[in-house]
Design an enzyme around this catalytic site. Structure first.
Site, PDB file in Angstrom:
ATOM      1  N   ASP A   1     -39.325   4.856 -61.257  1.00 47.88           N
ATOM      2  CA  ASP A   1     -38.113   4.207 -60.704  1.00 47.88           C
ATOM      3  C   ASP A   1     -36.962   5.196 -60.514  1.00 47.88           C
ATOM      4  OD1 ASP A   1     -37.382   4.789 -63.262  1.00 47.88           O
ATOM      5  OD2 ASP A   1     -36.679   2.767 -63.760  1.00 47.88           O
TER       6      ASP A   1
ATOM      7  N   GLY B   1     -15.184  21.026 -41.229  1.00 44.48           N
ATOM      8  CA  GLY B   1     -14.052  20.731 -40.337  1.00 44.48           C
ATOM      9  C   GLY B   1     -12.848  21.633 -40.586  1.00 44.48           C
TER      10      GLY B   1
ATOM     11  N   LYS C   1      -1.148  22.845 -42.005  1.00 45.49           N
ATOM     12  CA  LYS C   1      -1.540  21.660 -41.226  1.00 45.49           C
ATOM     13  C   LYS C   1      -0.477  20.582 -41.394  1.00 45.49           C
ATOM     14  CE  LYS C   1      -5.551  21.589 -43.363  1.00 45.49           C
ATOM     15  NZ  LYS C   1      -6.851  21.240 -43.882  1.00 45.49           N
TER      16      LYS C   1
HETATM   17  C1  R5P Z   1     -10.026  21.092 -50.176  1.00 48.83           C
HETATM   18  O1  R5P Z   1      -9.110  20.955 -50.941  1.00 48.83           O
HETATM   19  C2  R5P Z   1     -11.049  22.161 -50.329  1.00 48.83           C
HETATM   20  O2  R5P Z   1     -10.494  23.331 -50.860  1.00 48.83           O
HETATM   21  C3  R5P Z   1     -11.733  22.449 -48.998  1.00 48.83           C
HETATM   22  O3  R5P Z   1     -10.753  22.945 -48.099  1.00 48.83           O
HETATM   23  C4  R5P Z   1     -12.363  21.219 -48.418  1.00 48.83           C
HETATM   24  O4  R5P Z   1     -13.165  20.574 -49.375  1.00 48.83           O
HETATM   25  C5  R5P Z   1     -13.208  21.573 -47.209  1.00 48.83           C
HETATM   26  O5  R5P Z   1     -13.740  20.395 -46.703  1.00 48.83           O
HETATM   27  P1  R5P Z   1     -14.346  20.310 -45.254  1.00 48.83           P
HETATM   28  O6  R5P Z   1     -15.306  21.463 -45.073  1.00 48.83           O
HETATM   29  O7  R5P Z   1     -15.020  18.968 -45.240  1.00 48.83           O
HETATM   30  O8  R5P Z   1     -13.222  20.390 -44.255  1.00 48.83           O
END
Ligand code: R5P
Length: 310
Positions: free
Chosen positions: A34, A223, A190
């Protein structure tokens, strides 16, 4: 000293074992029908200094349970000291209450590991350094920076390098690497001016004509990196590389990176690379086995771990 491996990253555990010249202890870590975790340590560990090598990577919940259950098996078998070697500590991203009705998952996982009977923790590039304090047991947070810096120095032209933090939160990490390779620092800022409007990326620092090196702890969907690379190239960067400790690379991340304008993404093997990662045209993996092995050896002989980073 005994080394016990969970199933999260067997190749790394084997490489660490080879570095230390200590074979992995015989153990079964498998599933009942399981899918519950079954563990049996198949050699004597009474009075031993035992290191469990297990990243809490995908499938995270399963790998955490393996770590907890291996710990329980060792504790009940009278191991003298149990160290959890967790090259990638998952569940680190909810590490404080940013809004109401949210957990602090990093603290919960630290509690689970501690209460299972672990005596100390050895980990690498925690998402936030203060997570060390979530464990009420000795916790060493190692840094991949020396390994990344060596690779960068071997491959990229010295005078033209610029380290870039992909967000304001990562500046301390990026600055530390910039110092090691004697490079300047830029920051991707950003901003979403108004709710519903798309994010604007401002670059703090002059990146035109530079070989930019994005530095972060985690690449998950990819991303953050792909968008930052596009923003840097739009500002005249010559080329963009990324050096990231933990290649989480979930969902379509590998395809996203492969079709991006990133020249190369360099990750470590803190998380076991998938086949897709291994064959990706612009992803390269460098090993932390020697670093982790050295830290384990020093822990076992009660010598300094922090001096690894002097
Ligand atoms: C965020 O605080 C981390 O340091 C990374 O920047 C984040 O986890 C990256 O995530 P992704 O590749 O999904 O944009």
């Amino acid at each position: 000293m005994k080394l016990v491996a969970g199933n999260s990253n067997r190749p790394l555990a084997e490489a660490i074992a080879a570095y230390l010249n200590v074979p992995l202890a015989k153990a079964q870590v498998r599933r009942f029908a399981d899918m519950e975790v079954f563990v049996e340590i198949q050699e004597n560990v009474r009075g031993e200094d035992v290191f469990i090598i297990q990243s809490t990577s995908f499938p995270t919940n399963d790998h955490i349970m393996e770590l907890l259950i291996i710990t329980d098996a060792l504790r009940r078998s009278s191991a003298r000291r149990i160290t959890a070697v967790v090259p990638y500590f998952g569940y680190a991203r909810q590490d404080r209450r940013m809004s109401g009705r949210t957990p602090i998952s990093a603290k919960l996982v630290a509690n689970l590991i501690t209460h299972a009977g672990v005596d100390r923790v050895l980990t690498l590039d925690l998402h936030a350094g203060q997570i060390q304090g979530f464990f009420d047991i000795p916790t060493d947070n190692l840094f991949s920076a020396p390994i990344l810096a060596r690779d960068i120095k071997e491959r990229l032209d010295g005078g033209n390098r610029m380290v870039v933090s992909p967000d304001v939160g990562g500046v301390v990490r990026a600055r530390a690497l910039a110092k090691r390779i004697d490079a300047q620092l830029a920051i991707v800022d950003k901003r979403r001016e108004r709710p519903g409007e798309s994010e604007v990326m401002n670059i703090i620092g002059d990146v035109s004509g530079r070989s930019c090196i994005l530095v972060d702890d985690i690449v998950d969907s990819g991303g953050t990196l792909v968008n930052a690379a596009d923003a840097l190239l739009a500002k005249g960067a010559k080329e963009v590389y990324a050096y990231i400790t933990h290649g989480v690379l979930s969902g379509g991340a590998v395809a996203r990176i492969a079709s991006s304008r990133l020249k190369e993404l360099v990750i470590t093997d803190s998380i076991m690379p998938t086949e897709a990662v291994k064959v990706a045209r612009n992803i390269r993996v460098i090993s932390i086995a020697q670093l982790m092995g050295e830290a384990i050896g020093r822990t076992a002989t009660e010598s300094s771990v922090s001096s690894l980073f002097d």
